[in-house]
Write an enzyme that holds these catalytic residues in place. Structure first.
Site, PDB file in Angstrom:
ATOM      1  N   GLU A  36       0.814  -1.224   0.000  1.00 33.64           N
ATOM      2  CA  GLU A  36       0.000   0.000   0.000  1.00 33.64           C
ATOM      3  C   GLU A  36       0.843   1.267   0.000  1.00 33.64           C
ATOM      4  O   GLU A  36       0.490   2.261  -0.599  1.00 33.64           O
ATOM      5  CB  GLU A  36      -0.890   0.064   1.249  1.00 33.64           C
ATOM      6  CG  GLU A  36      -2.130  -0.774   1.211  1.00 33.64           C
ATOM      7  CD  GLU A  36      -1.907  -2.058   1.986  1.00 33.64           C
ATOM      8  OE1 GLU A  36      -0.737  -2.371   2.275  1.00 33.64           O
ATOM      9  OE2 GLU A  36      -2.901  -2.736   2.291  1.00 33.64           O
ATOM     10  N   ASP A  89      25.854  23.928 -24.114  1.00 34.63           N
ATOM     11  CA  ASP A  89      26.450  25.170 -24.609  1.00 34.63           C
ATOM     12  C   ASP A  89      27.835  25.292 -24.018  1.00 34.63           C
ATOM     13  O   ASP A  89      28.133  24.694 -22.996  1.00 34.63           O
ATOM     14  CB  ASP A  89      25.658  26.372 -24.087  1.00 34.63           C
ATOM     15  CG  ASP A  89      24.392  26.599 -24.860  1.00 34.63           C
ATOM     16  OD1 ASP A  89      24.296  26.077 -25.967  1.00 34.63           O
ATOM     17  OD2 ASP A  89      23.508  27.306 -24.338  1.00 34.63           O
ATOM     18  N   ASN A 120       2.137  -4.871   7.120  1.00 37.59           N
ATOM     19  CA  ASN A 120       2.301  -3.959   5.977  1.00 37.59           C
ATOM     20  C   ASN A 120       2.280  -2.495   6.346  1.00 37.59           C
ATOM     21  O   ASN A 120       3.035  -1.708   5.797  1.00 37.59           O
ATOM     22  CB  ASN A 120       1.207  -4.211   4.949  1.00 37.59           C
ATOM     23  CG  ASN A 120       1.530  -5.411   4.119  1.00 37.59           C
ATOM     24  OD1 ASN A 120       2.417  -6.186   4.493  1.00 37.59           O
ATOM     25  ND2 ASN A 120       0.861  -5.585   3.022  1.00 37.59           N
ATOM     26  N   ASP A 158       6.579  -2.677   8.144  1.00 37.80           N
ATOM     27  CA  ASP A 158       7.516  -2.251   7.106  1.00 37.80           C
ATOM     28  C   ASP A 158       7.066  -0.991   6.390  1.00 37.80           C
ATOM     29  O   ASP A 158       7.859  -0.350   5.714  1.00 37.80           O
ATOM     30  CB  ASP A 158       7.875  -3.395   6.143  1.00 37.80           C
ATOM     31  CG  ASP A 158       6.685  -3.907   5.364  1.00 37.80           C
ATOM     32  OD1 ASP A 158       5.652  -3.234   5.382  1.00 37.80           O
ATOM     33  OD2 ASP A 158       6.806  -4.969   4.735  1.00 37.80           O
TER      34      ASP A 158
HETATM   35  P1  ATP Z   1      27.553  29.155 -26.642  1.00 37.90           P
HETATM   36  O1  ATP Z   1      26.632  28.623 -27.670  1.00 37.90           O
HETATM   37  O2  ATP Z   1      28.773  28.363 -26.446  1.00 37.90           O
HETATM   38  O3  ATP Z   1      26.909  29.512 -25.347  1.00 37.90           O
HETATM   39  P2  ATP Z   1      27.256  31.741 -27.466  1.00 37.90           P
HETATM   40  O4  ATP Z   1      25.812  31.451 -27.324  1.00 37.90           O
HETATM   41  O5  ATP Z   1      27.823  32.845 -26.662  1.00 37.90           O
HETATM   42  O6  ATP Z   1      28.096  30.468 -27.261  1.00 37.90           O
HETATM   43  P3  ATP Z   1      26.820  33.158 -29.744  1.00 37.90           P
HETATM   44  O7  ATP Z   1      26.222  34.111 -28.823  1.00 37.90           O
HETATM   45  O8  ATP Z   1      26.035  32.556 -30.836  1.00 37.90           O
HETATM   46  O9  ATP Z   1      27.499  32.004 -28.967  1.00 37.90           O
HETATM   47  O10 ATP Z   1      28.106  33.859 -30.318  1.00 37.90           O
HETATM   48  C1  ATP Z   1      28.732  33.379 -31.454  1.00 37.90           C
HETATM   49  C2  ATP Z   1      29.670  34.389 -32.024  1.00 37.90           C
HETATM   50  O11 ATP Z   1      28.986  35.618 -32.202  1.00 37.90           O
HETATM   51  C3  ATP Z   1      30.858  34.706 -31.133  1.00 37.90           C
HETATM   52  O12 ATP Z   1      31.936  33.868 -31.466  1.00 37.90           O
HETATM   53  C4  ATP Z   1      31.170  36.135 -31.444  1.00 37.90           C
HETATM   54  O13 ATP Z   1      32.071  36.215 -32.520  1.00 37.90           O
HETATM   55  C5  ATP Z   1      29.846  36.703 -31.911  1.00 37.90           C
HETATM   56  N1  ATP Z   1      29.219  37.483 -30.839  1.00 37.90           N
HETATM   57  C6  ATP Z   1      28.915  37.089 -29.604  1.00 37.90           C
HETATM   58  N2  ATP Z   1      28.358  38.066 -28.904  1.00 37.90           N
HETATM   59  C7  ATP Z   1      28.277  39.133 -29.721  1.00 37.90           C
HETATM   60  C8  ATP Z   1      27.780  40.460 -29.594  1.00 37.90           C
HETATM   61  N3  ATP Z   1      27.235  40.909 -28.475  1.00 37.90           N
HETATM   62  N4  ATP Z   1      27.889  41.286 -30.659  1.00 37.90           N
HETATM   63  C9  ATP Z   1      28.427  40.856 -31.794  1.00 37.90           C
HETATM   64  N5  ATP Z   1      28.915  39.630 -31.983  1.00 37.90           N
HETATM   65  C10 ATP Z   1      28.849  38.768 -30.969  1.00 37.90           C
END
Ligand code: ATP
Length: 898
Positions: free
Chosen positions: A290, A332, A724, A728
């Site tokens: 139960e 990520d 029961n 236990d």
């Molecule tokens: P992960 O997926 O590992 O978490 P992330 O989500 O930070 O990484 P993205 O945000 O897609 O990855 O970033 C990928 C690329 O975009 C980076 O390598 C960088 O060159 C560029 N990037 C990231 N942030 C910016 C921003 N604020 N402005 C312009 N370019 C950016």
């Protein structure tokens, strides 16, 4: 007031917002009094009476009530002894009270967790930006909107910038709606066309905006269809359903055994008909565990609480189980495997040497300042230090400027246009007044190197590659050589695990109306390389996942080389593995991906859309995937994954609401800890099943054997119920709190279809049940047939012996169930609940077996000291057998329960 058609001025006046500072505390109070709270009055849950009724109507209790009715009737027509009726009713009461109590405990725990995972709203009040719970919003509040936010009330927009809203929760429309504060609406139009309004419960997909709350709670559009809100995914988890099925099957077996025993006794004619009937019916009830469903629920809830303590917040209870099944963790990189503390380490301007330390040239300073103009991160000076807000990649730029004493936001040019960053485009652009020529403008675009690189592929018109001051210093260089150099430098940065951000620009004579060409024909300026070191705990967590048979993979928006370098450091990438980037992935057919997927440990430059494909490809291989995500576009892959895992800090509300668990610390190691916890919960449930079923199986078979060999029944129905529920049932609850065995993460993952009886559980139940049956029947035989200690042997004495033996043996069996180690090694008092409840159970048994009134109820007789000694010795035998079994199993590398 007609909010849609009223002018903004009219609305502001209506809410007495003379300034743009938002409401003051007194205005907030007044507004709340006038327009009410931002709550949806959801249907009240069942009241106590309804809860009690619900549990009373469970099959088990109905049968018990029938048994009680039957015994009352039998008592009325025969001896007027209602003891059995009272006992059965007491058992029903205990069952219902325990269930109602546990259920409300579970509900409270869940409500507390729901609060942890609930969204927030950002408002402007008394001139300050504040984060508040959505239910604190009042009419007149000014709300800030940004991508990923869940809107907390109905608002009329004051400003908007590329604002796109997902209104599917309200209208069912799945296409994003472009909202615009400027739109004027003169007449009433349908919801979907109210472009200057944003509604409660919808999600911001893109862009930013600011608006004024015009309806809260039940007045909001969502409030008017309140059925949608507060809906909670209830219902049972797959494992709970399986356990319910198991309990039903056992009930049928027990019932069949009851019928069989009734017939056999009828045949022998040695049991009074009334007793025979009672016992057969009670066996049908008593031999069913139960307390099992309740213990399963408790284990799950306790798991949820434990995970919350370890920073994994469960949004969906079945996820506790699914975690234990996980075979792939797709994580990520940034912030999850790494620290998300980016620091610029290198700078390179085309035609110049790479900067890595020391003095910065003017060109380098200008490059960094332009990077900052194209960023949204900001810094405030607080208590003697700088506090940086915003995206970590951009924060690195600001931090660098601050460190070099170059951060002067007051000199920043006014931004005219922004094309926001998103992780599919991987770049963002701004338009600012031209720094040198008044009346002209300049576009600054920063982003991933390969999206801005000076390659002919990206720049079909072969623009010149210029320095920031416009001097065509590199014109004489062959373009090819320059491209090569840029690429070499980029690759060198990336191979050293640096995230690379590039900057390009172009001049404009006027602001274009159509922005679609804004990012074309850009001139490449330079790049920065930033380091984001792995978290300290990542490597060990990856190792733990591997040992546990779980494949860790990295999915990142970063460049393949950067990703690989980091993946190598934390051992996600090993020799022989492959790194695949987004473009390569999109060229792969599904079949090709299927054949290669096991070798791919790093996906780079992927867009959120690619994540969905990766999840599905693994799932086709019948793998159970835990996938992390933070952005709005991650929602589909989070939903598709078996364990969608959202980031608590960096994650958007949209990602969180699409996920099964939220990582409060965004940490990869937390996923592994949650998996460990999921396995612990599952194994503890198996331990409970072993513990309860070994007694139940023993009860049924002992009764059957007793009946078949013609000894009469070794137990009465009441005695079975006592074993029961009290012997236990009570200690069993403590198994939900048992800590994990150390080998748990050295075992392969639990298969989704794997039986709860797998990995030897049924054999262990069999061994224990045989030991129980043997000792109970021996006791029964001694009491019934052998004269000891001056007591004349008789049937009830035999039953008393069997009862005492099985009661004590099954109570202490909880110690055998706890772990694979010897009970002495595990420690007698280490699980406080088990220690306490075992003592309690034993104490209750001692009281019941020594108090005449209670002995009457239990239909037992006093034992001599010798009988007691024999009974206790026999009761210890099953534990001895299990201890020996454990030694043998451990020698052969097998587990008792695993
Ligand atoms: P992960 O997926 O590992 O978490 P992330 O989500 O930070 O990484 P993205 O945000 O897609 O990855 O970033 C990928 C690329 O975009 C980076 O390598 C960088 O060159 C560029 N990037 C990231 N942030 C910016 C921003 N604020 N402005 C312009 N370019 C950016």
């Amino acid at each position: 007031m007609k909010y849609r058609t009223a002018s903004l001025e009219q609305i502001k006046k209506y809410y007495q917002l003379e300034t743009d500072n938002g409401l003051s505390p007194s205005q907030i109070k007044a507004s709340r009094e006038k327009y009410g709270h931002n709550d949806f009055s959801t249907k009240a849950g069942p009241n106590l009476f309804q809860k009690i009724l619900h549990h009373l109507l469970e099959v088990m209790n109905i049968i018990l009530l029938l048994v009680g009715g039957l015994s009352a009737y039998l008592a009325a027509i025969s001896n007027g002894n209602y003891t059995k009726t009272v006992v059965v009713l007491l058992i029903v009461i205990i069952n219902v009270v325990v269930s109602v109590f546990q259920e409300s405990r579970a509900e409270n725990a869940l409500a507390a967790l729901k609060k942890l995972a609930s969204p927030t709203s950002t408002v402007l009040r008394s001139g300050k930006i504040q984060t508040i719970a959505p239910n604190e919003l009042v009419c007149g509040d000014i709300i800030e909107l940004s991508a990923g936010v869940q809107v907390g009330a109905d608002i009329r927009l004051l400003t908007s910038n590329s604002l796109q809203i997902d209104e599917s929760s309200l209208t069912g429309e799945s296409e994003p709606i472009d909202k615009n504060a400027e739109v004027e609406i003169s007449t009433d139009v349908p919801l979907g066309d109210q472009l200057n309004m944003v509604f409660s419960g919808t999600n911001v997909l893109n862009g930013t905006g600011r608006g004024i709350v015009i309806a809260v709670g039940k007045q909001s559009q969502m409030g008017q269809i309140a059925t949608l809100i507060g809906e909670q995914v209830k219902g049972k988890t797959p494992l709970q359903k399986r356990i319910d099925k198991l309990a039903k099957r056992l009930a049928i077996i027990a019932f069949a055994a009851g019928v069989l025993i009734f017939i056999i006794n009828l045949f022998y004619g040695n049991v009074p008909l009334v007793d025979n009937l009672m016992t057969a019916v009670v066996l049908g009830v008593a031999a069913v565990p139960e307390t099992l469903p309740v213990i399963v629920t408790l284990s799950l809830i306790y798991g949820v609480e434990n995970m919350a303590q370890k920073k994994a917040i469960i949004r969906n209870i079945p996820a506790v189980e699914t975690l234990g099944n996980a075979t792939v963790i797709a994580s990520d990189k940034t912030g999850t495997l790494t620290q998300n503390q980016m620091t610029i380490q290198k700078i390179w301007l085309s035609g110049q040497k790479v900067w890595s330390e020391g003095h910065l040239s003017d060109h380098e300073v200008t490059l960094l300042q332009n990077f900052a103009y194209a960023s949204n991160a900001t810094a405030q000076f607080h208590d003697g230090g700088w506090e940086i807000h915003g995206d970590p990649t951009e924060a690195a730029i600001i931090r660098f400027l601050i460190k070099h004493d170059l951060y002067h936001p007051e000199n920043s040019p006014k931004r005219i246009i922004e094309l926001p960053f998103d992780s599919t485009r991987k770049k963002m652009s701004v338009v600012i007044p031209h720094p040198k020529t008044p009346g002209r403008y300049m576009v600054l675009t920063k982003g991933a190197f390969d999206r801005l690189a000076p390659t002919s592929q990206h720049q079909p018109h072969h623009p010149q590659i210029l320095h920031i001051d416009g001097t065509a210093a590199l014109q004489s260089d062959p373009e090819e050589a320059l491209l090569l150099e840029a690429e070499n430098i980029h690759d060198d940065f990336a191979a050293n695990a640096l995230r690379v951000l590039a900057l390009s620009y172009k001049d404009l004579d006027e602001i274009p109306k159509d922005l679609s060409n804004l990012e074309e024909n850009l001139n490449f300026l330079g790049i920065v390389g930033m380091i984001d070191p792995p978290r300290d705990e990542s490597k060990a967590a990856v190792q733990e996942a591997r040992t546990a048979g779980i494949k860790p993979i990295m999915i990142t928006g970063d460049h393949a080389l950067t990703a690989k370098a980091i993946a190598k450091q934390i051992d996600i990438f090993r020799e022989g593995d492959r790194v695949v980037d987004g473009p390569t992935l999109s060229q792969m057919s599904n079949e090709e991906l299927n054949t290669k997927i096991e070798k791919i440990s790093v996906y780079a430059r992927v867009s959120p859309e690619d994540k969905l494909r990766i999840v599905k490809a693994w799932q086709e291989k019948e793998q159970i995937v835990a996938m992390t995500g933070d952005g709005v576009n991650d929602a589909p892959s989070l939903r598709a994954a078996d364990v969608g895992t959202a980031m608590g800090i960096a994650g958007t509300e949209v990602a969180k609401s699409a996920s099964d668990i939220v990582l409060a610390d965004d940490n990869f190691a937390t996923i592994v800890a949650a998996i460990r916890e999921g396995r612990r919960v599952y194994t503890n449930i198996k331990k409970t099943i072993y513990y309860l079923l070994s007694a139940n199986v023993a009860e049924i078979l002992t009764m059957l054997i007793g009946a078949i060999v013609g000894w009469g029944l070794p137990f009465t129905g009441i005695q079975l119920l006592y074993i029961n529920v009290l012997a236990d049932g009570i200690p069993g609850f403590g198994l939900s709190r048992e800590k994990a065995d150390s080998h748990l993460m050295e075992q392969p993952p639990i298969g989704v279809k794997e039986s709860i009886f797998s990995r030897g559980v049924s054999q262990r139940i069999a061994i224990c049940a045989i030991a129980f049956i043997f000792t109970a029947l021996t006791g029964f035989y001694i009491g019934k047939f052998i004269e000891i200690g001056g007591l004349t042997p008789h049937h009830q004495l035999g039953q008393t012996m069997a009862f005492v033996i099985l009661t004590i043996a099954s109570t202490i069996n909880v110690y055998n169930a706890r772990s694979n180690e010897s009970l002495f090694k595990r420690g007698i008092t280490t699980n406080k609940t088990i220690f306490g409840t075992t003592l309690l159970s034993l104490a209750i048994t001692i009281i019941f077996t020594n108090t005449p009134l209670l002995m009457n109820i239990l239909e037992i007789v006093p034992l001599s000291l010798t009988h007691w000694l024999i009974a206790i010795t026999l009761a210890l035998i099953p534990t001895l057998v299990i201890e020996v079994t454990k030694v043998i199993l451990n020698k052969t590398g097998k587990k008792f329960i695993g």
